[in-house]
Design an enzyme around this catalytic site. Structure first.
Site, mmCIF file in Angstrom:
data_model
loop_
_atom_site.group_PDB
_atom_site.id
_atom_site.type_symbol
_atom_site.label_atom_id
_atom_site.label_comp_id
_atom_site.label_asym_id
_atom_site.label_seq_id
_atom_site.Cartn_x
_atom_site.Cartn_y
_atom_site.Cartn_z
ATOM 1 N N HIS A 499 0.833 -1.203 0.000
ATOM 2 C CA HIS A 499 0.000 0.000 0.000
ATOM 3 C C HIS A 499 0.874 1.263 0.000
ATOM 4 O O HIS A 499 0.742 2.136 -0.852
ATOM 5 C CB HIS A 499 -0.911 -0.034 1.245
ATOM 6 C CG HIS A 499 -1.730 1.196 1.447
ATOM 7 N ND1 HIS A 499 -3.093 1.211 1.251
ATOM 8 C CD2 HIS A 499 -1.406 2.457 1.823
ATOM 9 C CE1 HIS A 499 -3.555 2.426 1.496
ATOM 10 N NE2 HIS A 499 -2.553 3.206 1.853
ATOM 11 N N GLU A 500 1.769 1.333 0.954
ATOM 12 C CA GLU A 500 2.613 2.528 1.062
ATOM 13 C C GLU A 500 3.530 2.657 -0.161
ATOM 14 O O GLU A 500 3.842 3.755 -0.609
ATOM 15 C CB GLU A 500 3.438 2.504 2.353
ATOM 16 C CG GLU A 500 2.600 2.539 3.633
ATOM 17 C CD GLU A 500 1.562 3.645 3.672
ATOM 18 O OE1 GLU A 500 1.767 4.709 3.038
ATOM 19 O OE2 GLU A 500 0.515 3.457 4.330
ATOM 20 N N HIS A 503 1.690 4.504 -2.788
ATOM 21 C CA HIS A 503 1.789 5.960 -2.603
ATOM 22 C C HIS A 503 3.148 6.450 -3.098
ATOM 23 O O HIS A 503 3.262 7.500 -3.726
ATOM 24 C CB HIS A 503 1.675 6.330 -1.120
ATOM 25 C CG HIS A 503 0.280 6.283 -0.565
ATOM 26 N ND1 HIS A 503 -0.780 6.892 -1.166
ATOM 27 C CD2 HIS A 503 -0.201 5.718 0.576
ATOM 28 C CE1 HIS A 503 -1.879 6.703 -0.418
ATOM 29 N NE2 HIS A 503 -1.544 5.984 0.629
ATOM 30 N N HIS A 506 3.240 6.860 -6.738
ATOM 31 C CA HIS A 506 2.493 8.063 -7.121
ATOM 32 C C HIS A 506 3.409 9.294 -7.018
ATOM 33 O O HIS A 506 3.385 10.182 -7.869
ATOM 34 C CB HIS A 506 1.295 8.199 -6.165
ATOM 35 C CG HIS A 506 0.163 9.037 -6.688
ATOM 36 N ND1 HIS A 506 -0.915 9.352 -5.912
ATOM 37 C CD2 HIS A 506 -0.057 9.639 -7.877
ATOM 38 C CE1 HIS A 506 -1.760 10.104 -6.613
ATOM 39 N NE2 HIS A 506 -1.257 10.294 -7.811
HETATM 40 ZN ZN LIG Z 1 -2.722 5.254 2.190
#
Ligand SMILES: [Zn+2]
Length: 707
Positions: A499-500, A503, A506
C-alpha cells in the site's frame, strides 16, 4: 496513509539558494547551517548527519522572511497581473521554507525527540500565522482575482488552469473574502488549531510510550508464539527489564498479544490501555482538545459561509457533500454489520465449545477470531509469517512495479540517513532514467508515530527547463528482527507495505510542472487509489508465490496455504469493515456539528455509535482521543476515503483482470493517466480516461464478501 504537507505555496527546492543573498541573514548561520547551503549530497538528498536541532528555528524564521519578500515583489510589480507574474510567480516562492519543512515534518513523525517536539510547538503557530499572512494579503488576492476573472481568455493549458483555480480557491478558503473583523477571528482560530493539533499528537505519542505491560512470570506468556516472546524480550531489554518481557501499545507488539495470549485478564489490560489512550483524565488527556478543535472548525467553516466543517472540506473532494458520504457509508454499513454480528455469534460459540461461558468482549475478539480461523481454515498467523520475510515482501513489491513499468530499484550504500534502520534506494526507469530516491524505514521505535505512511523530502516538478526528481519515504511499524530471526511480518502488514509503496510510486512517477499539483497532492478521496490498487497485486496468487518464500528454506509458499488464504479472505471482514466504518462515521459526526460549541467528548462518541448501532464487542478502529488522522493529520471529514478509494481500486484492478495482471497497455495507461498526472486535472476525468467508465461498487462488496 499519506502525511499531508499543508503548504500554501511551495515549489522546487534547490534552485533558490539563500547563499545568493548572505547579507540578509545573521552571519553565524551562513557557515554553520546546512539549510542555507546547496546540498552537495548524492542526488541532493538532505544531509541528515549535518542537520542539528539548532538549525531549524533560524531557518524557519529566515524562510518565512524570505517568502514575504518574494510576495512583496509580486504585489509591487507595476505590470498588470498575468498568470506568469502572479499565479506562477507565487507558486515559486518559499523554497527555503519548503526545504526546512520537508525535513522537519518528516522527522517529527518518523524520528522525533523532546527537542523537536518543543520546536514543533513553537513553530506551528508561527507557520499558521505566516500562512494566514499570505492568504489574507489583500493586494496579493486582488492580483490573483484579476487573473482568475480573465481565465477564459488566457489560453491556459489544463495544468495552468488547475494551478490558477486551486490558488484562487485557496485564497477564498483561506479567508481572503472576509471582512477585516472576521479575518482577525479567522487568524485566531487557525493559530489556536495549530497549537491544539500539535498537543494532540504529542499526547498520543507520550501516552503510548508511557504504557508497558511488564511480564515477570513465564506462565503469563501462555499461548504466545516464540516470535512474539522474542520480541517482548527484546522490548524488555531496551527498557531495562533484562530477563523479563514487555508488551507495548505499538501495534506489532500488542496485536499479536491479543491474538494469542491465553491470559484473558492481561489481554483485557492491554486492550483497555489502547482503547483508552489519552482518555484517562491525566496530563495526556485529549478530550477537551478534541471538543475545542471540533468547535473551532465549525466556527471557521461558518465564517467562510459553510454550514459545517465537512461541507468546507468536501467541496474539494470527489464526494461533494456530507450527505453523499453518509449515503455511501450506509450502503456498506448494513451488510458489514450483519456480517460482524454473524462473526460475533461464531466467536461466542467457540467460547462455549471450550467449556467457558463468559460473554465475548472486545479484548476476546482477536483471540477467538484466531481460533475460529484455525478451526475453519486450518490457518493461523504463525504458519504464515515465516513466508513473509520483510525483505522478500519488499522485493515482491519492487518486482510488481518492474513487471508493470520496467522500473528498477538499486540499493545505495553510504547515503545520508536519519536512523540506522533506514535503507536508501535509487529508482530507475526502464531506459535507465533516474526517477527518484526512495527511503524505507520499517521498524517501530519510541521516536516514531504509529501506523504507516508515505511522505516526500522533495517533490517532483519541472522548473526553468529542469526536471526536479523526487525524494520519497515509506515509513512503517513492522515486526523488528530479533537476534536470531529476521523480520517476519503478518500478511496484513505485507499488504500495508505494498500500500505505502503504491503511494511512493504516485510520488516517484509524477510528471507535473507545478509542485503544488504533483504526486500525491490530489483530493483526499482519490489519493488512496494508487496505494490500494497495489494491495490487489500483493494478494494475487501468482505474485504471492514469487515473493512469499520461507525464510529458512527459500521454498515458495505451498499451494495448500495459498488456497487457505484465498478461502479465508472473507474471514473477519465483518469486523474489519465495521471497526473501520465506525471510525468513518465518528469522523463525519465530529465534523457535521452545526453549532460551534464544545460538546462532551465521551457522550458524543457514545451517541454517535448508538446511532449506527455498533455492537459492544467492537470498538471503532480509532476512538476520538487517539484519532490522529482527523485531529492531527489531514483526514478530517476524510477518513471515509479509504473505502471510497477501494471502490475505485477494485474497479480499476478489474481492468487488469479483464486483460492480464501485467498487461503492458493497461499498465501504461494507468501510469500516464493516473500516476503521472498528480492533481493536474479533476480526478474523475483522469479516472474516466483510464477506465472509460465510472467505477462500480460491486467489485468492492464482492471482494469483502459482503455481496
Ligand atoms: Zn494510504
Amino acid at each position: 496513509m499519506v502525511k499531508p504537507t499543508i503548504i500554501l505555496a511551495c515549489i522546487g527546492l534547490l534552485l533558490f539558494s539563500c547563499s545568493k543573498k548572505p547579507e540578509e541573514r545573521p552571519l553565524e548561520t551562513v557557515v554553520a547551517n546546512p539549510f542555507f547551503e546547496e546540498w552537495e549530497t548524492p542526488f541532493g538528498v538532505p544531509p541528515f548527519e549535518q542537520i542539528k536541532e539548532e538549525h531549524y528555528m533560524p531557518t524557519f524564521h529566515e524562510g518565512m522572511k524570505h517568502q514575504k519578500l518574494e510576495i512583496e515583489a509580486i504585489v509591487n510589480n507595476s505590470d498588470p497581473p498575468t498568470f506568469e507574474n502572479t499565479a506562477e510567480a507565487l507558486d515559486r516562492t518559499g523554497d527555503l521554507l519548503t526545504k526546512v519543512k520537508n525535513v522537519f515534518n518528516n522527522l517529527t513523525s518518523a524520528h522525533t525527540n523532546t527537542e523537536l517536539q518543543k520546536i514543533e510547538a513553537e513553530v506551528k503557530p508561527l507557520l499558521a500565522k505566516h500562512n494566514d499572512d499570505i492568504n489574507l494579503n489583500e493586494n496579493l488576492f486582488r492580483r490573483i482575482k484579476a487573473v482568475y476573472n480573465q481565465r477564459e481568455t488566457l489560453n491556459l493549458n489544463p495544468e495552468q488552469s488547475m494551478l490558477l483555480e486551486k490558488t484562487y480557491k485557496e485564497f477564498v478558503r483561506g479567508g481572503a473574502n472576509l471582512s477585516e473583523e472576521k479575518k482577525a477571528r479567522f487568524r485566531e482560530i487557525n493559530e489556536e488549531l495549530s497549537v491544539l493539533s500539535v498537543k494532540f499528537d504529542k499526547n498520543v505519542l507520550d501516552e503510548t510510550n508511557a504504557f508497558e505491560l511488564v511480564i515477570e512470570k513465564e506462565e503469563d506468556l501462555a499461548g504466545l508464539p516464540q516470535s512474539v516472546i522474542a520480541a517482548a524480550s527484546e522490548a524488555a531489554k531496551e527498557r531495562g527489564y533484562e530477563g523479563k518481557w514487555v508488551i507495548t501499545l505499538h501495534k506489532p507488539s500488542f496485536i499479536p498479544f491479543l491474538q494469542y495470549s491465553k491470559k484473558r485478564n492481561l489481554r483485557e489490560k492491554v486492550f483497555k490501555a489502547f482503547a483508552n489512550l489519552c482518555n484517562n483524565d491525566n496530563e495526556f488527556d485529549n478530550k477537551k482538545i478534541i471538543s475545542r478543535i471540533a468547535a473551532l472548525r465549525t466556527e471557521r467553516a461558518q465564517l467562510l459561509g459553510h454550514k459545517t466543517h465537512a461541507d468546507f472540506i468536501l467541496e474539494e473532494n470527489m464526494a461533494k457533500n456530507a450527505d453523499e458520504v453518509y449515503a455511501f457509508l450506509e450502503q456498506i454499513w448494513k451488510p458489514a454489520l450483519a456480517k460482524a454480528k454473524e462473526e460475533a455469534r461464531e466467536l461466542q460459540a467457540m467460547i462455549h465449545k471450550e467449556g467457558t461461558d463468559f460473554k465475548l468482549q472486545p479484548w476476546d475478539w482477536w483471540f477467538y477470531a484466531e481460533k475460529v480461523k484455525k478451526a475453519k481454515y486450518d490457518l493461523d498467523d504463525t504458519t504464515l509469517r515465516p513466508y513473509f520475510k520483510l525483505e522478500n515482501v519488499r522485493q515482491g513489491a519492487f518486482e510488481v512495479a518492474n513487471k508493470l513499468w520496467g522500473i528498477t530499484f538499486h540499493e545505495l550504500e553510504d547515503m545520508p540517513k536519519y536512523h540506522d534502520d533506514v535503507k536508501v534506494l535509487e529508482v530507475r526507469d526502464a531506459d535507465g532514467f533516474h526517477i527518484g530516491i526512495l527511503y524505507v524505514d520499517y521498524f517501530p521505535r519510541a521516536s516514531k508515530q504509529g501506523g504507516a505512511w508515505m511522505n516526500a523530502y522533495r517533490k517532483q516538478s519541472h522548473r526553468n527547463g529542469k526536471d526536479i526528481r523526487p525524494v520519497i519515504v515509506n515509513v512503517g511499524n513492522f515486526t523488528k528482527p530479533t537476534a536470531d530471526t529476521p523480520s517476519l511480518i503478518s500478511f496484513d502488514h505485507a499488504l500495508t507495505l505494498f500500500h505505502e509503496f503504491g503511494h511512493a510510486l504516485h510520488g516517484l512517477l509524477s510528471d507535473c510542472t507545478y509542485e503544488k499539483l504533483s504526486g500525491t497532492d490530489v483530493p483526499r478521496d482519490f489519493v488512496e487509489l494508487p496505494s490500494q490498487i497495489m494491495e490487489n497485486w500483493a494478494s494475487a496468487p501468482e505474485v504471492i508465490k514469487s515473493y512469499a518464500r520461507h525464510y529458512e528454506t527459500g521454498e515458495p509458499i505451498p499451494d495448500e496455504l495459498l488456497e487457505k488464504i484465498k478461502k479465508s479472505s472473507h474471514f473477519n471482514q465483518g469486523f474489519g469493515t465495521v471497526e473501520y466504518l465506525a471510525s468513518s462515521f465518528l469522523d463525519m459526526d465530529w465534523h457535521t456539528l452545526a453549532e460551534a460549541t464544545e460538546v462532551d467528548c465521551t457522550e458524543f462518541e457514545i451517541t454517535a455509535m448508538e446511532k449506527i448501532g455498533l455492537i459492544p464487542e467492537i470498538i471503532p478502529r480509532w476512538r476520538s482521543t487517539y484519532f490522529g488522522h482527523i485531529f492531527a493529520g489531514g483526514y478530517s471529514s476524510g477518513y471515509y476515503s479509504y473505502i471510497w478509494a477501494e471502490v475505485l481500486d477494485s474497479d480499476a484492478f478489474e481492468a487488469f483482470k479483464e486483460t492480464s495482471l501485467f498487461d503492458k497497455e493497461t499498465a501504461q495507461s494507468f501510469r500516464e493517466n493516473i500516476l503521472e498526472r498528480g492533481g493536474t486535472e479533476d480526478p474523475m476525468t483522469l479516472y474516466l480516461r483510464f477506465r472509460g467508465a465510472k467505477p462500480k461498487i460491486e467489485p468492492l462488496l464482492k471482494k469483502r464478501g459482503l455481496l
